[in-house]
Motif scaffolding. Structure first.
Motif, PDB file in Angstrom:
ATOM      1  N   ILE A  35       0.839  -1.192   0.007  1.00 29.52           N
ATOM      2  CA  ILE A  35       0.006  -0.069   0.015  1.00 29.52           C
ATOM      3  C   ILE A  35       0.846   1.203  -0.045  1.00 29.52           C
ATOM      4  O   ILE A  35       1.797   1.369   0.900  1.00 29.52           O
ATOM      5  N   CYS A  36       1.006   1.947  -1.075  1.00 31.69           N
ATOM      6  CA  CYS A  36       1.729   3.212  -1.216  1.00 31.69           C
ATOM      7  C   CYS A  36       1.356   4.223  -0.163  1.00 31.69           C
ATOM      8  O   CYS A  36       0.202   4.222   0.532  1.00 31.69           O
ATOM      9  N   SER A  37       2.346   5.326   0.111  1.00 32.45           N
ATOM     10  CA  SER A  37       1.719   6.118   1.262  1.00 32.45           C
ATOM     11  C   SER A  37       0.518   7.061   0.901  1.00 32.45           C
ATOM     12  O   SER A  37      -0.301   7.362   1.823  1.00 32.45           O
ATOM     13  N   GLU A  38       0.197   7.360  -0.017  1.00 31.55           N
ATOM     14  CA  GLU A  38      -0.854   7.929  -0.528  1.00 31.55           C
ATOM     15  C   GLU A  38      -2.261   7.477  -0.352  1.00 31.55           C
ATOM     16  O   GLU A  38      -3.205   7.732   0.365  1.00 31.55           O
ATOM     17  N   CYS A  39      -2.116   6.096  -0.709  1.00 31.83           N
ATOM     18  CA  CYS A  39      -3.285   5.219  -0.475  1.00 31.83           C
ATOM     19  C   CYS A  39      -3.469   5.002   0.947  1.00 31.83           C
ATOM     20  O   CYS A  39      -4.648   4.764   1.629  1.00 31.83           O
ATOM     21  N   MET A  40      -2.437   4.799   1.641  1.00 34.43           N
ATOM     22  CA  MET A  40      -2.361   4.434   2.890  1.00 34.43           C
ATOM     23  C   MET A  40      -3.358   5.525   3.811  1.00 34.43           C
ATOM     24  O   MET A  40      -3.895   5.281   4.709  1.00 34.43           O
ATOM     25  N   LYS A  41      -2.984   6.698   3.482  1.00 36.17           N
ATOM     26  CA  LYS A  41      -3.588   7.933   4.177  1.00 36.17           C
ATOM     27  C   LYS A  41      -5.393   7.726   4.185  1.00 36.17           C
ATOM     28  O   LYS A  41      -5.998   7.928   5.107  1.00 36.17           O
ATOM     29  N   ASN A  42      -5.605   7.243   2.973  1.00 33.66           N
ATOM     30  CA  ASN A  42      -7.129   6.964   2.797  1.00 33.66           C
ATOM     31  C   ASN A  42      -7.713   5.880   3.556  1.00 33.66           C
ATOM     32  O   ASN A  42      -8.929   6.027   4.281  1.00 33.66           O
ATOM     33  N   ILE A  43      -6.644   4.905   3.899  1.00 35.29           N
ATOM     34  CA  ILE A  43      -7.224   3.608   4.536  1.00 35.29           C
ATOM     35  C   ILE A  43      -7.260   3.861   6.138  1.00 35.29           C
ATOM     36  O   ILE A  43      -8.340   3.508   6.771  1.00 35.29           O
ATOM     37  N   ILE A  44      -6.088   4.556   6.626  1.00 36.43           N
ATOM     38  CA  ILE A  44      -6.002   4.548   8.295  1.00 36.43           C
ATOM     39  C   ILE A  44      -6.920   5.790   8.977  1.00 36.43           C
ATOM     40  O   ILE A  44      -7.100   5.769   9.937  1.00 36.43           O
ATOM     41  N   ASP A  45      -7.588   6.434   8.067  1.00 33.17           N
ATOM     42  CA  ASP A  45      -8.295   7.367   8.644  1.00 33.17           C
ATOM     43  C   ASP A  45      -9.569   6.723   9.380  1.00 33.17           C
ATOM     44  O   ASP A  45     -10.132   7.295  10.497  1.00 33.17           O
ATOM     45  N   ASN A  46     -10.421   5.724   8.809  1.00 32.30           N
ATOM     46  CA  ASN A  46     -11.591   5.139   9.647  1.00 32.30           C
ATOM     47  C   ASN A  46     -11.481   3.556   9.961  1.00 32.30           C
ATOM     48  O   ASN A  46     -12.186   2.952   9.402  1.00 32.30           O
ATOM     49  N   ASP A  88     -11.615  -2.953   3.024  1.00 37.26           N
ATOM     50  CA  ASP A  88     -10.762  -2.511   1.754  1.00 37.26           C
ATOM     51  C   ASP A  88      -9.708  -3.347   1.923  1.00 37.26           C
ATOM     52  O   ASP A  88      -8.698  -3.685   0.658  1.00 37.26           O
ATOM     53  N   ILE A  89      -9.076  -3.978   2.971  1.00 31.53           N
ATOM     54  CA  ILE A  89      -7.806  -4.783   2.749  1.00 31.53           C
ATOM     55  C   ILE A  89      -7.845  -6.211   2.659  1.00 31.53           C
ATOM     56  O   ILE A  89      -7.002  -6.834   2.986  1.00 31.53           O
ATOM     57  N   ILE A  90      -9.196  -6.733   2.510  1.00 30.04           N
ATOM     58  CA  ILE A  90      -9.400  -8.052   2.530  1.00 30.04           C
ATOM     59  C   ILE A  90      -8.231  -8.885   1.449  1.00 30.04           C
ATOM     60  O   ILE A  90      -7.929  -9.803   2.024  1.00 30.04           O
ATOM     61  N   LYS A  91      -8.076  -8.379   0.493  1.00 25.51           N
ATOM     62  CA  LYS A  91      -7.022  -9.032  -0.501  1.00 25.51           C
ATOM     63  C   LYS A  91      -5.659  -9.085   0.243  1.00 25.51           C
ATOM     64  O   LYS A  91      -4.973 -10.041  -0.315  1.00 25.51           O
ATOM     65  N   LEU A  92      -5.224  -7.954   0.730  1.00 32.63           N
ATOM     66  CA  LEU A  92      -3.950  -7.822   1.200  1.00 32.63           C
ATOM     67  C   LEU A  92      -3.783  -8.785   2.250  1.00 32.63           C
ATOM     68  O   LEU A  92      -2.623  -9.318   2.521  1.00 32.63           O
ATOM     69  N   VAL A  93      -4.902  -9.058   3.316  1.00 32.46           N
ATOM     70  CA  VAL A  93      -4.757  -9.955   4.290  1.00 32.46           C
ATOM     71  C   VAL A  93      -4.946 -11.495   3.773  1.00 32.46           C
ATOM     72  O   VAL A  93      -3.983 -12.219   4.090  1.00 32.46           O
ATOM     73  N   ASP A  94      -5.775 -11.708   2.737  1.00 39.34           N
ATOM     74  CA  ASP A  94      -5.866 -12.932   2.285  1.00 39.34           C
ATOM     75  C   ASP A  94      -4.713 -13.368   1.393  1.00 39.34           C
ATOM     76  O   ASP A  94      -4.212 -14.780   1.694  1.00 39.34           O
ATOM     77  N   ASP A  95      -3.870 -12.672   0.682  1.00 39.12           N
ATOM     78  CA  ASP A  95      -2.745 -13.030   0.090  1.00 39.12           C
ATOM     79  C   ASP A  95      -1.600 -13.258   1.008  1.00 39.12           C
ATOM     80  O   ASP A  95      -0.771 -14.202   0.787  1.00 39.12           O
ATOM     81  N   TYR A  96      -1.536 -12.376   2.280  1.00 33.89           N
ATOM     82  CA  TYR A  96      -0.693 -12.598   3.284  1.00 33.89           C
ATOM     83  C   TYR A  96      -0.856 -13.884   4.028  1.00 33.89           C
ATOM     84  O   TYR A  96      -0.127 -14.605   4.398  1.00 33.89           O
ATOM     85  N   THR A 112       0.924  -3.967   9.043  1.00 32.19           N
ATOM     86  CA  THR A 112       1.793  -3.337  10.428  1.00 32.19           C
ATOM     87  C   THR A 112       1.625  -1.821  10.621  1.00 32.19           C
ATOM     88  O   THR A 112       1.409  -1.298  11.548  1.00 32.19           O
ATOM     89  N   VAL A 113       1.720  -1.189   9.389  1.00 33.38           N
ATOM     90  CA  VAL A 113       1.422   0.249   9.341  1.00 33.38           C
ATOM     91  C   VAL A 113       0.202   0.670   9.841  1.00 33.38           C
ATOM     92  O   VAL A 113      -0.189   1.679  10.802  1.00 33.38           O
ATOM     93  N   ILE A 114      -0.764   0.078   9.107  1.00 34.96           N
ATOM     94  CA  ILE A 114      -2.347  -0.085   9.505  1.00 34.96           C
ATOM     95  C   ILE A 114      -2.474  -0.352  11.095  1.00 34.96           C
ATOM     96  O   ILE A 114      -3.169   0.540  11.868  1.00 34.96           O
ATOM     97  N   ILE A 115      -1.970  -1.560  11.527  1.00 31.63           N
ATOM     98  CA  ILE A 115      -2.328  -1.678  13.089  1.00 31.63           C
ATOM     99  C   ILE A 115      -1.567  -0.597  13.967  1.00 31.63           C
ATOM    100  O   ILE A 115      -2.236  -0.299  15.016  1.00 31.63           O
ATOM    101  N   THR A 116      -0.504  -0.237  13.523  1.00 32.21           N
ATOM    102  CA  THR A 116       0.271   0.561  14.624  1.00 32.21           C
ATOM    103  C   THR A 116      -0.213   1.885  14.764  1.00 32.21           C
ATOM    104  O   THR A 116      -0.244   2.331  15.830  1.00 32.21           O
ATOM    105  N   ASP A 117      -0.604   2.533  13.451  1.00 36.80           N
ATOM    106  CA  ASP A 117      -1.493   3.574  13.757  1.00 36.80           C
ATOM    107  C   ASP A 117      -2.625   3.699  14.415  1.00 36.80           C
ATOM    108  O   ASP A 117      -2.885   4.630  15.197  1.00 36.80           O
ATOM    109  N   PHE A 118      -3.458   2.535  14.374  1.00 36.14           N
ATOM    110  CA  PHE A 118      -4.495   2.335  15.453  1.00 36.14           C
ATOM    111  C   PHE A 118      -4.231   2.256  16.796  1.00 36.14           C
ATOM    112  O   PHE A 118      -4.677   3.145  17.645  1.00 36.14           O
ATOM    113  N   LEU A 119      -3.232   1.558  17.027  1.00 32.91           N
ATOM    114  CA  LEU A 119      -2.770   1.125  18.234  1.00 32.91           C
ATOM    115  C   LEU A 119      -1.897   2.336  19.180  1.00 32.91           C
ATOM    116  O   LEU A 119      -2.321   2.554  20.254  1.00 32.91           O
TER     117      LEU A 119
END
Length: 218
Positions: free
Chosen positions: A28-39, A64-72, A85-92
């Motif tokens: 997930i690039c930095s620009e797309c990441m901004k849109n994901i971590i807001d909510n 929105d991150i189903i495929k990212l998780v499933d592929d992992y 991890t960026v997504i999780i740590t931003d939340f925590l």
């Protein structure tokens, strides 16, 4: 961003493409990441008698991150862990539960079957915990082990619960006055989390939380 050496080599040999805009670089690039971590991010009081709090990123059905998780989870896409991890740590890092007393917390990975580790080439839950441990500065312990390789996929809720209760054991010492955080990728029935939490509580863990990426409703 912390990365293991092997993953830096993989970046060089075969760069990832963003799942959302196909830009070379990260999953997930930095620009797309901004849109994901807001909510993202949810904290709930658990219905389990053994789990005190649950923390998760999103509902699998709507995420929105189903495929990212499933592929992992199902493919050898280990580099996905760093965007996750960026997504999780931003939340925590925005919840006092994880920032007030990090020295009182211990991460515990749900053990992965040897068969699945061989299929992927790595233990995806252990890798998740190792990276989270580095980024959150929280210790981890691999104190829960599997007795066998039971199959959850396709099993009923009752079968999952019965299997889970028989399939794990404690291999290590519970530290006094610590909060143990069981880490998994997806919660479906919650049988695995509850079975492990019961082991921890039965062995005098003061508090047990659960942390998972997606919640999948049955």
């Amino acid at each position: 961003m912390y990365k293991k050496t092997i993953d830096r080599i993989l970046d060089y040999l075969s760069p990832d493409k963003c799942y959302f805009c196909a830009k070379n670089g990260e999953a997930i690039c930095s620009e797309c990441m901004k849109n994901i971590i807001d909510n993202i991010g949810n904290i709930i009081d658990s219905n389990s008698p053994y789990i005190d709090k649950e923390f998760y990123i999103d509902n699998r059905k709507e995420s929105d991150i189903i495929k990212l998780v499933d592929d992992y989870k199902f493919l050898p896409k280990r580099n996905n862990i760093y965007s996750l991890t960026v997504i999780i740590t931003d939340f925590l890092k925005n919840t006092a539960h994880f920032t007030d007393n990090p020295n009182d917390l211990i991460l515990v990975p749900c053990p992965t079957s040897k068969k699945h580790i061989k299929q992927r080439g790595f233990d995806h839950i252990l890798l998740l915990v190792q990276v989270l441990s580095k980024t959150l500065n929280i210790k981890y312990q691999t104190i829960i082990k599997r007795k066998g390789n039971y199959k959850q996929l396709g099993a009923s809720k009752k079968q999952r619960k019965e299997q889970a209760l028989k399939s794990y054991y404690l291999d290590g010492d519970i530290l006094k006055d610590k909060t143990y955080i069981i880490v998994d990728d997806i919660k479906t029935t919650g049988s695995t989390l509850e079975a492990i939490a019961k082991i921890l509580k039965d062995n005098k863990a003061s508090r047990v939380w659960a942390l998972y990426i997606l919640y999948q409703e049955k």
